[in-house]
Design an enzyme around this catalytic site. Structure first.
Site, PDB file in Angstrom:
ATOM      1  N   ASP A   1       0.814  -1.222   0.000  1.00  0.00           N
ATOM      2  CA  ASP A   1       0.000   0.000   0.000  1.00  0.00           C
ATOM      3  C   ASP A   1       0.848   1.272   0.000  1.00  0.00           C
ATOM      4  O   ASP A   1       0.312   2.378   0.135  1.00  0.00           O
ATOM      5  CB  ASP A   1      -0.926   0.005   1.228  1.00  0.00           C
ATOM      6  CG  ASP A   1      -1.901  -1.163   1.209  1.00  0.00           C
ATOM      7  OD1 ASP A   1      -2.466  -1.443   0.133  1.00  0.00           O
ATOM      8  OD2 ASP A   1      -2.084  -1.812   2.258  1.00  0.00           O
ATOM      9  N   ASP A   2       2.164   1.134  -0.139  1.00  0.00           N
ATOM     10  CA  ASP A   2       3.048   2.297  -0.052  1.00  0.00           C
ATOM     11  C   ASP A   2       2.863   3.232  -1.250  1.00  0.00           C
ATOM     12  O   ASP A   2       2.936   2.805  -2.413  1.00  0.00           O
ATOM     13  CB  ASP A   2       4.507   1.823   0.010  1.00  0.00           C
ATOM     14  CG  ASP A   2       5.466   2.970   0.194  1.00  0.00           C
ATOM     15  OD1 ASP A   2       5.591   3.460   1.331  1.00  0.00           O
ATOM     16  OD2 ASP A   2       6.070   3.403  -0.799  1.00  0.00           O
ATOM     17  N   VAL A   3       2.657   4.507  -0.958  1.00  0.00           N
ATOM     18  CA  VAL A   3       2.423   5.506  -2.010  1.00  0.00           C
ATOM     19  C   VAL A   3       3.660   5.659  -2.898  1.00  0.00           C
ATOM     20  O   VAL A   3       3.558   5.817  -4.116  1.00  0.00           O
ATOM     21  CB  VAL A   3       2.034   6.865  -1.375  1.00  0.00           C
ATOM     22  CG1 VAL A   3       1.952   7.951  -2.432  1.00  0.00           C
ATOM     23  CG2 VAL A   3       0.703   6.747  -0.644  1.00  0.00           C
TER      24      VAL A   3
ATOM     25  N   LEU B   1       5.883   3.382  -3.641  1.00  0.00           N
ATOM     26  CA  LEU B   1       5.932   2.234  -4.550  1.00  0.00           C
ATOM     27  C   LEU B   1       4.976   2.449  -5.715  1.00  0.00           C
ATOM     28  O   LEU B   1       5.330   2.223  -6.885  1.00  0.00           O
ATOM     29  CB  LEU B   1       5.563   0.952  -3.784  1.00  0.00           C
ATOM     30  CG  LEU B   1       5.434  -0.322  -4.605  1.00  0.00           C
ATOM     31  CD1 LEU B   1       6.776  -0.730  -5.193  1.00  0.00           C
ATOM     32  CD2 LEU B   1       4.851  -1.453  -3.754  1.00  0.00           C
TER      33      LEU B   1
ATOM     34  N   TRP C   1      11.803   2.166  -4.968  1.00  0.00           N
ATOM     35  CA  TRP C   1      11.837   3.442  -4.229  1.00  0.00           C
ATOM     36  C   TRP C   1      12.998   4.320  -4.700  1.00  0.00           C
ATOM     37  O   TRP C   1      12.919   5.535  -4.646  1.00  0.00           O
ATOM     38  CB  TRP C   1      11.991   3.170  -2.740  1.00  0.00           C
ATOM     39  CG  TRP C   1      10.746   2.796  -2.016  1.00  0.00           C
ATOM     40  CD1 TRP C   1       9.451   2.958  -2.440  1.00  0.00           C
ATOM     41  CD2 TRP C   1      10.665   2.190  -0.712  1.00  0.00           C
ATOM     42  NE1 TRP C   1       8.576   2.495  -1.489  1.00  0.00           N
ATOM     43  CE2 TRP C   1       9.290   2.022  -0.426  1.00  0.00           C
ATOM     44  CE3 TRP C   1      11.609   1.787   0.214  1.00  0.00           C
ATOM     45  CZ2 TRP C   1       8.848   1.462   0.769  1.00  0.00           C
ATOM     46  CZ3 TRP C   1      11.183   1.224   1.411  1.00  0.00           C
ATOM     47  CH2 TRP C   1       9.817   1.072   1.679  1.00  0.00           C
TER      48      TRP C   1
END
Length: 300
Positions: free
Chosen positions: A254-256, A258, A296
Site C-alpha cells: 500500500d506504499d504511495v 511504490l 523506491w
C-alpha cells in the site's frame, strides 16, 4: 587498543549507491555524512561508540573507524559494532538470486543496472524502526524527518566527539514513562503520540522483541503480531519487517512511493491498482522487500 575494523563486503555491493541513499534527506539527525564517509553514534550498553564508515581503497571492504576516545576496549563490544554495521548495510544477504530474477523482470531489469550494489539499508533497532513507521504515517517524507528530529532532540541522548554532536535515538524505557502531554512540543497528532508511548511500553516491558517476531515462523504470523498493536497497520508492519527484521517477502504493497515509482516506470496516467501490483510482482517471490527498495530508489 583497536581503533578500526575492516569488514569485507560482497561483490554485489556499492558503497557509493548506499551513500547516495543515506543522503536522501538533508534533515537526517542520526548520522552525519562528510568526505564520502558516514559518522554516527552507536549505543553499547552503558557505553557509546562513535564510528566513521568509509570505503576501503582498492579492497572489497569498508572501514569502520572509531572517533575520539570512543573505541571499545572490550572485544565483545567491538564485535557488536561490526554486527551492527553489517546489519545496517545488509551485508549478510546474497543478492545474486535477486539479480538473476530481476534481469528478466520488466520493472526491475533497468533498476538493477542503474543501482547495482544498492542494499536494503536497515534500521537495526526495533523501537527506532517502529517509531519511524508511526511518524511517517499519512505525511510526506520531508515532514517525517522533521518530526523525527524533534523527537530525537527532545528525548534522545547526545554525545560530542571531534567537535560534532551525535544523537542517539530515544530509549523505549524513557518514552514509556511519558504522558501524551509531554510530546505536545513535537506538534504531531494526539494519536501518534499515543502510539509511540504504547509501543515504547511494550518494548520496555519485554512484550515485543525482534527475537519474538523472528520466531513467529512466517511473514503472516509476524505481521499478525504487529498489526495487533494499536497504531500499527499492514503498511507499518511490513515496513518494519522489511527494514528491521529483514524478512525478504515483507511487502508494503500500500506504499504511495511504490505506487508512484511503478506509475513513473510504466508511464501510467493513474497509480496502479492493488490487483495490478500483485500481477506485476508475481515473479518477485521472496524478494518483495528488495524489489520495493529498488523501485523506491527512482524517487530520490
Amino acid at each position: 587498543m583497536v581503533h578500526s575494523i575492516k569488514l569485507f563486503v560482497p561483490q554485489e555491493f556499492s558503497f557509493t549507491q548506499n551513500l547516495h541513499y543515506l543522503q536522501r534527506s538533508p534533515n537526517e539527525c542520526l548520522y552525519l555524512i562528510r568526505n564520502n564517509s558516514i559518522c554516527r553514534a552507536i549505543p553499547l550498553g552503558e557505553d557509546i561508540a562513535v564510528i566513521e564508515v568509509s570505503e576501503a581503497p582498492q579492497e572489497q571492504a569498508i572501514m569502520v573507524r572509531f572517533l575520539g576516545d570512543t573505541a571499545p576496549t572490550d572485544s565483545v563490544k567491538r564485535a557488536e559494532v561490526a554486527a551492527y554495521v553489517r546489519d545496517w548495510f545488509d551485508l549478510n544477504t546474497d543478492l545474486v538470486p535477486f539479480y538473476t530474477m530481476a534481469e528478466t523482470d520488466p520493472l526491475l531489469s533497468q533498476a538493477i543496472l542503474s543501482f547495482y550494489g544498492l542494499r536494503n539499508m536497515g534500521i537495526p533497532d526495533l523501537f527506532e524502526a517502529l517509531c519511524w513507521g508511526i511518524l511517517g504515517q499519512q505525511i510526506n517524507l520531508a515532514y517525517a524527518y522533521t518530526l523525527k528530529r524533534r523527537f530525537v532532540e527532545a528525548f534522545g541522548h547526545s554525545v560530542e566527539c571531534e567537535n560534532e554532536v551525535f544523537w542517539l535515538f530515544p530509549k523505549p524505557e524513557d518514552i514509556a514513562r511519558l504522558q501524551v502531554e509531554d510530546l505536545a512540543g513535537l506538534r504531531m497528532t494526539l494519536k501518534k503520540c499515543e502510539y509511540l508511548i504504547g509501543v515504547a511500553k511494550l518494548i520496555a516491558d519485554g512484550e515485543l522483541t525482534k527475537e519474538q517476531l523472528l520466531a513467529a515462523g512466517s511473514l503472516k504470523q509476524a505481521e499478525k503480531q504487529l498489526v495487533s498493536i494499536r497504531g500499527i497497520g499492514p503498511w507499518t508492519a511490513n515496513y518494519v519487517l522489511m527494514r528491521c527484521l529483514r524478512i525478504p517477502n515483507a511487502f508494503p504493497i500500500d506504499d504511495v512511493g511504490l505506487h508512484n515509482a511503478i506509475k513513473h516506470l510504466m508511464g501510467l496516467e493513474a497509480k496502479p491498482t492493488k490487483k495490478e501490483i500483485l500481477e506485476l510482482s508475481a515473479a518477485w517471490a521472496n524478494w518483495e522487500s528488495y524489489a520495493t527498495f529498488y523501485l523506491w530508489r527512482y524517487l530520490y
